[in-house]
Design a protein around this motif. Structure first.
Motif, short mmCIF file in Angstrom:
data_model
loop_
_atom_site.label_atom_id
_atom_site.label_comp_id
_atom_site.label_asym_id
_atom_site.label_seq_id
_atom_site.Cartn_x
_atom_site.Cartn_y
_atom_site.Cartn_z
N VAL A 219 0.77 -1.35 -0.31
CA VAL A 219 0.22 -0.22 -0.43
C VAL A 219 1.24 1.55 0.10
N PRO A 220 1.87 1.72 1.21
CA PRO A 220 3.48 2.62 0.84
C PRO A 220 3.20 3.03 -0.63
N LEU A 221 4.00 2.02 -1.41
CA LEU A 221 4.15 2.04 -2.46
C LEU A 221 3.24 2.00 -3.14
N PHE A 222 1.37 1.96 -3.42
CA PHE A 222 0.97 2.12 -4.12
C PHE A 222 0.71 3.58 -4.63
N VAL A 223 0.97 4.30 -2.82
CA VAL A 223 0.29 5.58 -2.48
C VAL A 223 1.78 6.79 -3.45
N VAL A 224 3.14 5.89 -3.35
CA VAL A 224 4.49 6.84 -3.87
C VAL A 224 4.43 6.61 -5.16
N SER A 225 3.56 5.53 -5.85
CA SER A 225 3.07 5.58 -7.35
C SER A 225 2.66 6.72 -8.31
N GLN A 226 1.39 7.51 -7.30
CA GLN A 226 1.16 8.47 -7.52
C GLN A 226 1.65 10.06 -7.01
N THR A 227 2.58 9.67 -6.78
CA THR A 227 3.63 10.88 -6.81
C THR A 227 4.77 11.03 -7.86
N LEU A 228 4.57 9.63 -8.26
CA LEU A 228 5.40 10.10 -9.98
C LEU A 228 4.87 11.41 -10.64
N PRO A 229 4.37 12.49 -11.19
CA PRO A 229 4.21 13.33 -12.38
C PRO A 229 4.12 12.53 -13.67
N ILE A 230 3.10 11.95 -14.29
CA ILE A 230 2.46 11.49 -15.19
C ILE A 230 3.80 12.41 -16.52
N ILE A 231 3.20 13.72 -15.89
CA ILE A 231 3.94 14.86 -17.72
C ILE A 231 5.92 14.67 -17.60
N ALA A 232 6.41 13.83 -16.36
CA ALA A 232 8.01 14.00 -16.64
C ALA A 232 7.91 11.66 -16.98
#
Length: 267
Positions: free
Chosen positions: A105-118
């Motif tokens: 679950v923490p990894l799922f949350v971290v995945s959403q911090t990655l900017p899609i634009i990058a």
């Protein structure tokens, strides 16, 4: 039976239309203000075309736009299907293993911090201009809300019902099937509606970064040609696709879990 259900269906339709009227009124007012502003200010169409020009030029180019829209819709559905399958697999695995829940679950949350634009340009660099990078971008943008919605739905199951089944000798899988899974369905469809709108945005953005067809690359091409009217026409088509897919989730929910919709309508 069919006669008794007709008043209920018509009542829901009227209620839905009444709820939609304020939003429609705001849209009409905004479009009217836009049209009046363009006519009074005399602003160039390259900067801000009128709504009438957007509609007329979009209609004149409907065959080209519809072709790109179909390409975007295909990418959206493929990417969202992959994301949906992954969300269910991960959520079920996490529900059966508390240790994996604490690990993933923490990894799922971290995945959403990655900017899609990058991330999107990197996907194009690594995987080219085919279907795979677009699917990956859509999956990154959509699997989180559905996965978390399912995980929280499973966790919100009635503990007393689960304890009752266990006292009757049921297995963990039977408890999941008869208690935890039905509990997760309403939250899942809420997350599904969020995810499907993200999927369209992710598809358009992945095409905008790099593609041979689709509304994203069409917008980019028309922007470079200073055809703001056609860019806005493509934006309108994108919005229509998003709204249509969003509304279809209610139809699916009506078929899969009508009891969930009935409960929501009573609250």
């Amino acid at each position: 039976m069919s006669i008794s259900t007709r008043p209920d269906v018509s009542g829901r339709l009227v209620s839905t239309m009444r709820r939609a009227l304020p939003a429609l009124a705001v849209v009409v007012l905004l479009v009217a203000a836009w049209q009046i502003n363009v006519e009074i200010s005399g602003i160039r169409p390259q900067v801000l075309p009128s709504p009438g020009r957007v509609l007329s030029q979009g209609w004149d180019n409907r065959e080209i736009i519809s072709g790109h829209a179909w390409s975007t819709l295909q990418v959206t559905l493929v990417g969202f299907t992959v994301s949906l399958v992954l969300a269910w697999i991960l959520a079920v695995v996490v529900d059966f293993s508390p240790w994996l829940s604490r690990a993933l679950v923490p990894l799922f949350v971290v995945s959403q911090t990655l900017p899609i634009i990058a991330i999107a340009p990197l996907m194009i660099i690594w995987f080219g201009f085919g279907l795979l990078p677009k699917v990956l971008v859509i999956a990154l943008a959509t699997f989180f809300p559905m996965t978390i919605g399912l995980i929280e739905g499973f966790a919100a199951a009635d503990r007393e019902a689960g304890a009752l089944l266990r006292s009757m000798g049921s297995t963990r899988w039977q408890e999941f099937r008869y208690v935890r899974l039905p509990s997760a369905i309403p939250r899942f469809f809420t997350a599904l509606r969020i995810g499907i709108t993200y999927a369209v945005v992710g598809a358009v953005f992945s095409e905008y970064v790099g593609a041979t067809s689709g509304l994203g690359i069409y917008m980019s091409t028309q922007k470079n040609s200073f055809r703001t009217d056609l860019v806005l026409a493509a934006v309108l088509v994108t919005a229509l696709i998003s709204v249509t897919l969003y509304l279809l989730t209610f139809a699916v929910e009506r078929i899969v879990a009508p009891w969930a919709m009935n409960e929501r309508s009573r609250t």
